[in-house]
Design an enzyme around this catalytic site. Sequence first.
Site, PDB file in Angstrom:
ATOM      1  N   ARG A 299      48.823  40.232  31.371  1.00 31.66           N
ATOM      2  CA  ARG A 299      47.997  40.627  30.232  1.00 31.66           C
ATOM      3  C   ARG A 299      48.776  41.387  29.162  1.00 31.66           C
ATOM      4  NH1 ARG A 299      43.870  37.145  30.644  1.00 31.66           N
ATOM      5  NH2 ARG A 299      42.737  37.365  32.614  1.00 31.66           N
TER       6      ARG A 299
ATOM      7  N   GLN B 225      50.963  38.850  27.385  1.00 31.89           N
ATOM      8  CA  GLN B 225      50.073  37.984  26.608  1.00 31.89           C
ATOM      9  C   GLN B 225      49.565  38.682  25.342  1.00 31.89           C
ATOM     10  OE1 GLN B 225      46.627  36.749  28.838  1.00 31.89           O
ATOM     11  NE2 GLN B 225      45.741  35.588  27.153  1.00 31.89           N
TER      12      GLN B 225
ATOM     13  N   ASP C 196      44.958  31.017  37.736  1.00 34.35           N
ATOM     14  CA  ASP C 196      45.847  31.055  36.573  1.00 34.35           C
ATOM     15  C   ASP C 196      46.338  32.490  36.400  1.00 34.35           C
ATOM     16  OD1 ASP C 196      47.171  30.224  34.270  1.00 34.35           O
ATOM     17  OD2 ASP C 196      45.484  30.783  32.998  1.00 34.35           O
TER      18      ASP C 196
ATOM     19  N   LYS D 152      51.360  33.300  30.517  1.00 30.09           N
ATOM     20  CA  LYS D 152      50.634  32.363  31.370  1.00 30.09           C
ATOM     21  C   LYS D 152      51.544  31.370  32.090  1.00 30.09           C
ATOM     22  CE  LYS D 152      46.182  33.152  30.260  1.00 30.09           C
ATOM     23  NZ  LYS D 152      45.090  33.321  31.239  1.00 30.09           N
TER      24      LYS D 152
ATOM     25  N   ASP E  74      44.654  24.255  30.057  1.00 31.86           N
ATOM     26  CA  ASP E  74      43.711  25.271  30.524  1.00 31.86           C
ATOM     27  C   ASP E  74      42.697  25.556  29.423  1.00 31.86           C
ATOM     28  OD1 ASP E  74      42.621  27.011  32.362  1.00 31.86           O
ATOM     29  OD2 ASP E  74      43.917  28.678  31.815  1.00 31.86           O
TER      30      ASP E  74
ATOM     31  N   GLU F  79      43.012  34.723  37.307  1.00 31.86           N
ATOM     32  CA  GLU F  79      41.858  34.052  36.719  1.00 31.86           C
ATOM     33  C   GLU F  79      41.369  33.018  37.729  1.00 31.86           C
ATOM     34  OE1 GLU F  79      42.510  34.562  31.926  1.00 31.86           O
ATOM     35  OE2 GLU F  79      42.793  32.573  32.807  1.00 31.86           O
TER      36      GLU F  79
ATOM     37  N   GLU G 263      38.292  41.890  33.445  1.00 33.77           N
ATOM     38  CA  GLU G 263      36.851  42.055  33.262  1.00 33.77           C
ATOM     39  C   GLU G 263      36.266  43.006  34.305  1.00 33.77           C
ATOM     40  OE1 GLU G 263      34.386  38.382  32.271  1.00 33.77           O
ATOM     41  OE2 GLU G 263      36.202  37.506  33.124  1.00 33.77           O
TER      42      GLU G 263
ATOM     43  N   TYR H 195      50.469  36.697  21.771  1.00 35.93           N
ATOM     44  CA  TYR H 195      49.535  35.588  21.551  1.00 35.93           C
ATOM     45  C   TYR H 195      49.180  35.321  20.093  1.00 35.93           C
ATOM     46  CZ  TYR H 195      45.192  38.213  20.621  1.00 35.93           C
ATOM     47  OH  TYR H 195      44.212  38.997  20.065  1.00 35.93           O
TER      48      TYR H 195
ATOM     49  N   ARG I 188      37.735  43.185  20.636  1.00 40.13           N
ATOM     50  CA  ARG I 188      37.197  43.318  19.277  1.00 40.13           C
ATOM     51  C   ARG I 188      35.863  44.048  19.334  1.00 40.13           C
ATOM     52  NH1 ARG I 188      38.752  38.172  20.085  1.00 40.13           N
ATOM     53  NH2 ARG I 188      36.581  37.480  20.333  1.00 40.13           N
TER      54      ARG I 188
ATOM     55  N   THR J  24      50.980  29.018  38.128  1.00 40.64           N
ATOM     56  CA  THR J  24      49.572  28.677  38.310  1.00 40.64           C
ATOM     57  C   THR J  24      49.432  28.105  39.710  1.00 40.64           C
ATOM     58  OG1 THR J  24      49.313  28.139  35.956  1.00 40.64           O
ATOM     59  CG2 THR J  24      47.640  27.285  37.465  1.00 40.64           C
TER      60      THR J  24
ATOM     61  N   TYR K 271      38.761  27.536  28.239  1.00 39.59           N
ATOM     62  CA  TYR K 271      38.182  28.876  28.085  1.00 39.59           C
ATOM     63  C   TYR K 271      36.667  28.663  28.020  1.00 39.59           C
ATOM     64  CZ  TYR K 271      38.275  33.599  25.806  1.00 39.59           C
ATOM     65  OH  TYR K 271      38.150  34.933  25.471  1.00 39.59           O
TER      66      TYR K 271
ATOM     67  N   HIS L 167      32.779  35.059  30.212  1.00 35.80           N
ATOM     68  CA  HIS L 167      34.162  35.547  30.164  1.00 35.80           C
ATOM     69  C   HIS L 167      34.620  35.752  28.723  1.00 35.80           C
ATOM     70  CE1 HIS L 167      38.388  36.033  31.177  1.00 35.80           C
ATOM     71  NE2 HIS L 167      38.708  34.997  30.407  1.00 35.80           N
TER      72      HIS L 167
ATOM     73  N   THR M 171      38.698  31.001  33.161  1.00 34.03           N
ATOM     74  CA  THR M 171      38.076  31.964  34.058  1.00 34.03           C
ATOM     75  C   THR M 171      36.593  31.704  34.214  1.00 34.03           C
ATOM     76  OG1 THR M 171      39.683  33.644  33.427  1.00 34.03           O
ATOM     77  CG2 THR M 171      37.678  34.416  34.487  1.00 34.03           C
TER      78      THR M 171
ATOM     79  N   GLU N  18      39.480  29.917  38.719  1.00 35.26           N
ATOM     80  CA  GLU N  18      39.097  28.744  37.945  1.00 35.26           C
ATOM     81  C   GLU N  18      38.895  27.532  38.854  1.00 35.26           C
ATOM     82  OE1 GLU N  18      41.649  27.961  34.641  1.00 35.26           O
ATOM     83  OE2 GLU N  18      42.100  30.078  34.270  1.00 35.26           O
TER      84      GLU N  18
END
Length: 394
Positions: A217, A220, A213, A233, A106, A179, A338, A224, A122, A237, A108, A113, A324, A181
Site C-alpha cells: 500500500r 502503491q 492480490d 501490485k 485485475d 486482497e 479496510e 499510482y 478522499r 499474486t 475493481y 470496497h 477485492t 478475490e
Amino acid sequence: MTVIDIPEGSPFGPANLPYGVFSTPGTAPRVGVRVGDSVLDLAVALDEEVFARPTLNPFMAQGHARWVQVRERITALIAGEVPDAAVHPVAEVELHLPFEVADYVDFYASEHHATNLGRLFRPNAEPLMPNWKHLPVGYHGRSGTVVVSGTDIARPNGQRKAPDEEAPTFGPCRRLDIEAELGFVVGTGSELGSPVPCEEFATRVFGAVLVNDWSARDIQAWEYVPLGPFLGKSFATSVSPWVVPLLALEAARVPTPEQDPRPLPYLREGEPWGLDIDLAVDWNGRRVANPPYREMYWSPAQLLAHLTVNGASTRTGDLYASGTISGPEKDQRGAFIELTWGGKEPIEIGGSERTFLQDGDEVVISATAPGADGTRIGFGQVSGRIVPAEGGAR
C-alpha cells in the site's frame, strides 16, 4: 480397481470436480480432478495424452463442448470403480500452478470496497469516481508473478513516502496487505478486433480460482498517480491450485446488485452472472473476514465484455480477477486496509494489535458455494506466508 470414498458433506463431491495439476514423488506434473480426499489422475483414468501435460491449457483450448463431455465421463467413472493407479490421496501429492497464465487483468468490481477506499483516501469528496458505475475499472497486471498457493511471498522493496516525509525513501514495504478475490480463467480465446459479448461468457471461461492480490500500500500510494498500480501490485499474486469449473457453479448463480444507472448496451446481461460464493480470510489462524462475492457490483461476464470491447484479444490461460471482495459489514471487508481503516483501527492477532502484515505472517483464503442438489462445493484455499525482503535500502 478402486471405489473412491467421498465423505458425506465433502465440498469435493460429484457436484464440484475441480481440476488441478499434481505430481507424486519421482513423476512429472499432470492433470487431475479432486474427488473427496483423493486426486483422480486423468491421464490414467481416461487414457488421454492431453491430461499427461503439466498444465490445463491444452485441455481448456479444446472448448466448451469438450469440457462438458469430459465432466460427464468423470461423473460416470467415479460412480463405479477406477484403476488403482489413477487414485492418489490428496495429502500425498504436490500441487502445481494449474494453468499457464497468458495475460492477467485485475478489476475493481466491489462497490463496497471502492466506496471504503474512496472515503479513506478522499474524505471530503464523493467516494466513487464519476466513471465507476458506468464501467468496470481495472488494470493490467503481471502474469509472470502469478504463483500457486503455498508459495512464500517476499516482502517487496520500493519507493515509499509517508505524508510526514519530505522526500521518498527506498526500502521494504511497510504497509503490506492482501486482497481476497475471485479469478476467472479463459478457456477459449478471442481474436484481435472481436469483442466478447456477455452471453459468450459461459462458453469462453473455463472456471474460477481464489486469488490473493498481495498489495504494497505504501509503494502503491506513492506511485499510482497518474497511471495507476505498478510495483505495488506486480511482485506477487497467489492463486488456488484447484480450478472450479464454471459448469459446477450453475447452482450458485444469482442476480447482481441493482445497477443504476443502467449500463451501456454492451454491458447488459440477458441472464445475470452474479455468484453466491462465501469467502473466508484467516490471518495467522484467526478468522478476520467473510467477504461475500454475491455483493459484487459488476459480474464476471461484464468484466470479460469490458476487457474485450475495444477489440483486445484473449488467449487460453488468460486470468482476470474481480478485485477485492467486500460486503457492507466490517467483518466482510476483503482487505486489511479496510478492516483496520487505514491502520487507525487495529485488530488483535495472536495477542497483539495489528494493522498490516509482518514477516512470518500467513494468510489463508478459502471459499464455498451452493452446488447441485443442495450440496456445497469448495474452492480449497489460497495461502501465502510473508518472508523478509531481499537486499536493503539503496
